[in-house]
Design an enzyme around this catalytic site. Structure first.
Site, PDB file in Angstrom:
ATOM      1  N   ASP A 131       0.821  -1.201   0.000  1.00  0.00           N
ATOM      2  CA  ASP A 131       0.000   0.000   0.000  1.00  0.00           C
ATOM      3  C   ASP A 131       0.863   1.264   0.000  1.00  0.00           C
ATOM      4  O   ASP A 131       0.557   2.231   0.693  1.00  0.00           O
ATOM      5  CB  ASP A 131      -0.911  -0.025   1.240  1.00  0.00           C
ATOM      6  CG  ASP A 131      -1.978   1.068   1.203  1.00  0.00           C
ATOM      7  OD1 ASP A 131      -2.328   1.514   0.093  1.00  0.00           O
ATOM      8  OD2 ASP A 131      -2.442   1.478   2.280  1.00  0.00           O
ATOM      9  N   CYS A 185     -20.722 -13.349  -3.619  1.00  0.00           N
ATOM     10  CA  CYS A 185     -21.619 -12.344  -3.026  1.00  0.00           C
ATOM     11  C   CYS A 185     -23.090 -12.643  -3.320  1.00  0.00           C
ATOM     12  O   CYS A 185     -23.970 -12.325  -2.513  1.00  0.00           O
ATOM     13  CB  CYS A 185     -21.263 -10.951  -3.534  1.00  0.00           C
ATOM     14  SG  CYS A 185     -19.747 -10.265  -2.821  1.00  0.00           S
ATOM     15  N   CYS A 188     -26.716 -10.873  -2.108  1.00  0.00           N
ATOM     16  CA  CYS A 188     -26.555 -10.142  -0.855  1.00  0.00           C
ATOM     17  C   CYS A 188     -26.243  -8.660  -1.109  1.00  0.00           C
ATOM     18  O   CYS A 188     -25.411  -8.323  -1.957  1.00  0.00           O
ATOM     19  CB  CYS A 188     -25.440 -10.768  -0.021  1.00  0.00           C
ATOM     20  SG  CYS A 188     -25.127  -9.934   1.552  1.00  0.00           S
ATOM     21  N   CYS A 191     -23.794  -4.962   2.677  1.00  0.00           N
ATOM     22  CA  CYS A 191     -22.801  -3.886   2.769  1.00  0.00           C
ATOM     23  C   CYS A 191     -23.360  -2.584   2.208  1.00  0.00           C
ATOM     24  O   CYS A 191     -23.119  -1.507   2.761  1.00  0.00           O
ATOM     25  CB  CYS A 191     -21.504  -4.283   2.060  1.00  0.00           C
ATOM     26  SG  CYS A 191     -21.665  -4.623   0.292  1.00  0.00           S
ATOM     27  N   CYS A 211     -17.109   8.235   1.682  1.00  0.00           N
ATOM     28  CA  CYS A 211     -16.747   7.160   2.605  1.00  0.00           C
ATOM     29  C   CYS A 211     -16.231   7.727   3.931  1.00  0.00           C
ATOM     30  O   CYS A 211     -15.464   8.690   3.953  1.00  0.00           O
ATOM     31  CB  CYS A 211     -15.681   6.282   1.953  1.00  0.00           C
ATOM     32  SG  CYS A 211     -15.121   4.898   2.976  1.00  0.00           S
ATOM     33  N   CYS A 239     -13.329   2.967   8.986  1.00  0.00           N
ATOM     34  CA  CYS A 239     -14.685   2.433   9.168  1.00  0.00           C
ATOM     35  C   CYS A 239     -14.690   0.968   8.754  1.00  0.00           C
ATOM     36  O   CYS A 239     -14.107   0.603   7.726  1.00  0.00           O
ATOM     37  CB  CYS A 239     -15.676   3.226   8.327  1.00  0.00           C
ATOM     38  SG  CYS A 239     -17.375   2.601   8.399  1.00  0.00           S
ATOM     39  N   CYS A 242     -19.052  -1.949   6.470  1.00  0.00           N
ATOM     40  CA  CYS A 242     -19.376  -2.847   5.353  1.00  0.00           C
ATOM     41  C   CYS A 242     -18.719  -4.216   5.526  1.00  0.00           C
ATOM     42  O   CYS A 242     -19.187  -5.209   4.954  1.00  0.00           O
ATOM     43  CB  CYS A 242     -18.998  -2.220   4.012  1.00  0.00           C
ATOM     44  SG  CYS A 242     -17.236  -1.930   3.768  1.00  0.00           S
TER      45      CYS A 242
END
Length: 307
Positions: A131, A185, A188, A191, A211, A239, A242
């Site tokens: 990152d 997924c 669904c 999130c 966000c 956060c 999700c």
């Protein structure tokens, strides 16, 4: 040593070091991802993260980051913990920020793996990434079979969930390449439904400028937009909403990395303690933490916004 043997050795070593998964992909230009990234940037969905538009060609082509690149090794490193703060009303940190800065911890592991590759191959041209450079890490994680891209745009793994860091080694060595895995997924939308700021505006698409993580980490303005007042659900840095509601994360298990263990003082702080946070306490608690990125001034702004 042939390609298959080398690939197996690297995967075994990665597991020994502590990585949860290790996948290989051919180093090629990410043409489809480049088109999507360009469209995302043109819509301004990166907010004030101007750096997302920098080094575009390097971001979508690993061969421009490492001369002669042939392979991208994509790895994941678990950071999930079931430990929680003592005061349920206290401001919240994203789980990844509980322990020592992941950039340092995971990079050290990558360097060990890279040295192992050099030991078995000889001279290698390669670079390690955590990152910290223009690398589309989610695209490579998907291509190498580490996981699929969920509707919240995080990488999900069937038996791990999404509470893990991604890292890459790009090198000029040919390996056996993995294939993408199935998207589980299904229908669904938990999130999407749970996001309090509507940042996930449709499946697989996120408006980063809405966000909570963007506001509490990336946005350097003096003030957070008043339109989002009362929508942060006590998140002061990052956060996890999700991820918390995702059924796949019910399978997440605790990490085994001592350096990711949160300081007891961090978990014991009450809401009042956070509201009265001093710079001295901030520096002590977050001395080796990724929270340093927002600085004392930024974290204080975030805490004040929650009142």
């Amino acid at each position: 040593m042939n390609v298959s043997q080398l690939t197996s050795l690297i995967k075994a070593k990665a597991k020994e070091i502590g990585f949860d998964s290790c996948g290989m992909a051919k180093a090629v230009s990410l043409d489809e991802e480049a088109r999507l990234l360009e469209a995302w940037l043109n819509q301004g969905l990166n907010g004030k993260m101007a750096y997302m538009a920098n080094h575009f060609e390097k971001r979508v082509d690993p061969r421009k980051l490492v001369d002669g690149a042939k392979s991208v090794i994509s790895l994941s490193y678990n950071y999930f913990t079931d430990k929680k703060r003592n005061d349920p009303d206290a401001p919240k940190l994203a789980m990844y920020a509980y322990g020592k800065d992941y950039h340092d911890v995971v990079r050290d592991k990558l360097e060990i793996l890279f040295a192992f590759i050099v030991e078995h191959v000889g001279e290698v041209n390669g670079r390690c990434f955590v990152d910290s450079a223009p690398v589309l890490e989610k695209a490579w994680a998907k291509r190498s079979g580490v996981g699929w891209v969920g509707k919240n745009t995080n990488i999900l793994a069937k038996r791990q969930g999404s509470f893990f860091f991604l890292a890459e080694i790009i090198l000029d060595v040919e390996l056996n390449y993995d294939s993408p895995v199935k998207d589980y997924c299904g229908n669904c939308t938990k999130c999407i439904d749970a996001c309090p700021t509507d940042a996930i505006y449709e499946p697989y698409k996120v408006d980063a400028s809405k966000c909570i993580s963007y506001f509490t980490i990336e946005l350097k303005d003096e003030m957070i937009p008043s339109a989002f007042k009362g929508k942060f659900e006590q998140w002061m840095f990052g956060c996890d909403i999700c991820q918390q509601v995702c059924p796949i994360n019910a399978q997440a298990s605790n990490h085994h990395e001592p350096m990711f263990e949160p300081l007891p003082e961090l978990l014991s702080m009450s809401r009042k303690d956070w509201e009265e946070l001093t710079e001295e306490t901030y520096r002590r608690i977050f001395k080796h933490s990724a929270v340093k990125r927002t600085k004392f001034k930024g974290l204080s702004r975030n805490i004040a916004f929650l009142k």
